[in-house]
Scaffold this active site. Structure first.
Site, PDB file in Angstrom:
ATOM      1  N   SER A 129      -2.721   8.169  -8.949  1.00 56.77           N
ATOM      2  CA  SER A 129      -3.169   7.956  -7.570  1.00 56.77           C
ATOM      3  C   SER A 129      -3.671   9.254  -6.948  1.00 56.77           C
ATOM      4  CB  SER A 129      -1.974   7.441  -6.766  1.00 56.77           C
ATOM      5  OG  SER A 129      -2.226   7.566  -5.390  1.00 56.77           O
ATOM      6  N   TYR A 154       6.363   8.060  -3.617  1.00 55.21           N
ATOM      7  CA  TYR A 154       5.313   7.355  -4.374  1.00 55.21           C
ATOM      8  C   TYR A 154       4.460   8.369  -5.129  1.00 55.21           C
ATOM      9  CZ  TYR A 154       0.962   4.919  -5.383  1.00 55.21           C
ATOM     10  OH  TYR A 154      -0.155   4.428  -6.019  1.00 55.21           O
TER      11      TYR A 154
HETATM   12  N1  LIG Z   1      -5.025  -0.093  -4.580  1.00 53.69           N
HETATM   13  C1  LIG Z   1      -5.121   1.219  -4.423  1.00 53.69           C
HETATM   14  O1  LIG Z   1      -5.798   1.711  -3.491  1.00 53.69           O
HETATM   15  C2  LIG Z   1      -4.438   2.162  -5.370  1.00 53.69           C
HETATM   16  C3  LIG Z   1      -4.632   3.543  -5.176  1.00 53.69           C
HETATM   17  C4  LIG Z   1      -4.015   4.434  -6.043  1.00 53.69           C
HETATM   18  C5  LIG Z   1      -3.245   3.981  -7.101  1.00 53.69           C
HETATM   19  N2  LIG Z   1      -3.057   2.639  -7.254  1.00 53.69           N
HETATM   20  C6  LIG Z   1      -2.237   2.194  -8.384  1.00 53.69           C
HETATM   21  O2  LIG Z   1      -2.967   1.215  -9.101  1.00 53.69           O
HETATM   22  C7  LIG Z   1      -2.056   0.251  -9.682  1.00 53.69           C
HETATM   23  C8  LIG Z   1      -2.442  -1.145  -9.224  1.00 53.69           C
HETATM   24  O3  LIG Z   1      -2.382  -1.178  -7.806  1.00 53.69           O
HETATM   25  P1  LIG Z   1      -2.751  -2.476  -6.975  1.00 53.69           P
HETATM   26  O4  LIG Z   1      -3.428  -2.014  -5.751  1.00 53.69           O
HETATM   27  O5  LIG Z   1      -3.387  -3.472  -7.861  1.00 53.69           O
HETATM   28  O6  LIG Z   1      -1.273  -2.928  -6.546  1.00 53.69           O
HETATM   29  P2  LIG Z   1      -0.593  -4.381  -6.585  1.00 53.69           P
HETATM   30  O7  LIG Z   1       0.721  -4.220  -5.910  1.00 53.69           O
HETATM   31  O8  LIG Z   1      -1.534  -5.393  -6.054  1.00 53.69           O
HETATM   32  O9  LIG Z   1      -0.394  -4.633  -8.141  1.00 53.69           O
HETATM   33  C9  LIG Z   1       0.718  -4.183  -8.863  1.00 53.69           C
HETATM   34  C10 LIG Z   1       1.303  -5.382  -9.579  1.00 53.69           C
HETATM   35  O10 LIG Z   1       2.380  -4.913 -10.389  1.00 53.69           O
HETATM   36  C11 LIG Z   1       3.425  -5.846 -10.308  1.00 53.69           C
HETATM   37  N3  LIG Z   1       4.673  -5.137 -10.596  1.00 53.69           N
HETATM   38  C12 LIG Z   1       5.333  -4.258  -9.800  1.00 53.69           C
HETATM   39  N4  LIG Z   1       6.445  -3.833 -10.407  1.00 53.69           N
HETATM   40  C13 LIG Z   1       6.488  -4.449 -11.614  1.00 53.69           C
HETATM   41  C14 LIG Z   1       7.395  -4.432 -12.693  1.00 53.69           C
HETATM   42  N5  LIG Z   1       8.500  -3.668 -12.660  1.00 53.69           N
HETATM   43  N6  LIG Z   1       7.132  -5.193 -13.792  1.00 53.69           N
HETATM   44  C15 LIG Z   1       6.024  -5.969 -13.828  1.00 53.69           C
HETATM   45  N7  LIG Z   1       5.128  -6.036 -12.826  1.00 53.69           N
HETATM   46  C16 LIG Z   1       5.357  -5.285 -11.731  1.00 53.69           C
HETATM   47  C17 LIG Z   1       3.376  -6.414  -8.898  1.00 53.69           C
HETATM   48  O11 LIG Z   1       3.967  -7.698  -8.826  1.00 53.69           O
HETATM   49  C18 LIG Z   1       1.884  -6.443  -8.624  1.00 53.69           C
HETATM   50  O12 LIG Z   1       1.332  -7.711  -8.914  1.00 53.69           O
HETATM   51  C19 LIG Z   1      -0.666   0.693  -9.251  1.00 53.69           C
HETATM   52  O13 LIG Z   1      -0.120   1.494 -10.261  1.00 53.69           O
HETATM   53  C20 LIG Z   1      -0.934   1.535  -8.009  1.00 53.69           C
HETATM   54  O14 LIG Z   1       0.102   2.456  -7.781  1.00 53.69           O
HETATM   55  C21 LIG Z   1      -3.649   1.716  -6.414  1.00 53.69           C
END
Ligand SMILES: NC(=O)c1ccc[n+]([C@@H]2O[C@H](COP(=O)([O-])OP(=O)(O)OC[C@H]3O[C@@H](n4cnc5c(N)ncnc54)[C@H](O)[C@@H]3O)[C@@H](O)[C@H]2O)c1
Length: 326
Positions: A129, A154
């Site tokens: 991130s 985080y």
């Molecule tokens: N969306 C953003 O702007 C952004 C920015 C930086 C980093 N990220 C990273 O990208 C990745 C995806 O983010 P996103 O926006 O799609 O988030 P999101 O919360 O929509 O997706 C994450 C998914 O992981 C699942 N999850 C959480 N813990 C789990 C576990 N222990 N076992 C199995 N499944 C689990 C959740 O149910 C969820 O569906 C994450 O690692 C997040 O930290 C996202």
């Protein structure tokens, strides 16, 4: 390719799975469907994926000890992993820090251990991130910048993921690529993020809270550009010349740091209503600006984001209205 996508019911995991299926790959999607935000949204995303040829879903917690190694024993054909499952959200990490250590750190370890047991694994791509840049003030944020000042647990958990993955690349020559995503938005987006929160409030005529008294800049990145970057990375495992570990990190951002007020103005235009704004101080854990240096990602991955907020925000608003039947 046979690709394991973790967090497949999440925002980025859903779009990544759909793009992989569209180009004919086999996808095993896993997710624990946790209630951090509406499970119905996660189920709705899955309902789009499950009828598609090549997709299989397993309800599974990546952090559960041994669950991932058991899964990969059943599926020795997996040759790529896109690990996106995580406890996301900067602000929530001040409320429930343990969820971040469990999902993001223990989860990363379980994934790394599972990788060691996959005979054909060619590449692990995992989500990091922009928040790892923490208190850095030099903009744009470059991969070569030090990232030792996380402002939230985080951010610290994502930095830990990078270090753990580097370590496994060193010890076990596991080809790994970490992707630092910058504020991703678009259709099927997350209800805890600005695009959704602001759209919901504007449509209801409720005030929106603008932190740091409006002095916020974000490198808003459209989901299709992110997915193009994820697939480009997946297709390019880092080489292993034998000395340095086969490990790379890239920024995936739009390379335009937008004033939050401009983002809101584009939203207002797309919705056709004015926002009621309430100004508030910078929230603990938050940073005032993000801006991605994408020189390395463009050179190595051919990453070239093409969607400005003027194009992407109306697409989000259209989807939001359709999803809610408005
Ligand atoms: N969306 C953003 O702007 C952004 C920015 C930086 C980093 N990220 C990273 O990208 C990745 C995806 O983010 P996103 O926006 O799609 O988030 P999101 O919360 O929509 O997706 C994450 C998914 O992981 C699942 N999850 C959480 N813990 C789990 C576990 N222990 N076992 C199995 N499944 C689990 C959740 O149910 C969820 O569906 C994450 O690692 C997040 O930290 C996202």
């Amino acid at each position: 390719m046979s690709v394991l996508v973790t967090g497949a019911a999440g925002f980025i995991g859903f779009h990544t799975s759909a793009a992989l299926l569209a180009r004919g790959e086999t996808v095993i999607g896993i997710d624990n469907l946790n209630p951090y935000y509406a499970v119905s949204l996660k189920e709705a995303r899955l309902a789009e994926l499950t009828p598609r040829r090549g997709f299989a879903f397993q309800h599974l917690d990546v952090a559960e000890r041994g669950a991932m190694t058991a899964l990969v024993q059943q599926h020795p054909e997996i040759d790529r992993i896109v690990h996106l499952a995580a406890q996301a959200g900067v602000r929530h990490s001040l409320v429930d820090p343990h969820a971040y250590v469990r999902a993001n750190i223990e989860g990363q370890l379980e994934i790394l251990e599972a990788c060691r047991r996959l005979p054909r694994l060619a590449h692990l791509v995992f989500a990091s991130s922009s928040s790892v840049y923490g208190g850095n003030t030099k903009l744009p944020f470059a991969i070569t910048d030090p990232v030792d000042t996380p402002q939230s647990l985080y951010a610290a958990s994502k930095k830990a993921d990078e270090l753990m993955s580097y370590c496994y690349a060193h010890l076990y020559r596991l080809p790994s690529t970490g992707l630092r995503f910058f504020t991703v938005y678009g259709p099927w987006g997350r209800p805890d993020m600005a695009a959704w929160l602001f759209t919901e409030a504007i449509l209801k005529g409720e005030p929106i809270r603008i932190f740091n008294n409006g002095k916020m800049r974000r490198d808003f990145t459209y989901i299709d550009d992110i997915v193009a970057g994820v697939l480009a990375a997946l297709d390019r495992p880092p080489p292993d010349p034998g000395k340095e570990p086969p490990y790379r990190l890239y920024n995936l951002g739009n390379h335009r740091s937008e004033e939050l007020k401009r983002f809101i103005a584009v939203l207002e235009a797309a919705i056709g209503r004015k926002a009621v704004m309430e100004f508030a101080p910078l929230q603990p854990g938050d940073v005032p600006a993000t801006y991605a240096d994408i020189v390395d990602s463009t050179r190595d991955l051919g990453f070239m984001p093409t969607t400005s907020i003027d194009e992407g925000v109306p697409r989000f608003v259209d989807w939001y209205r359709r999803y809610h039947g408005l």
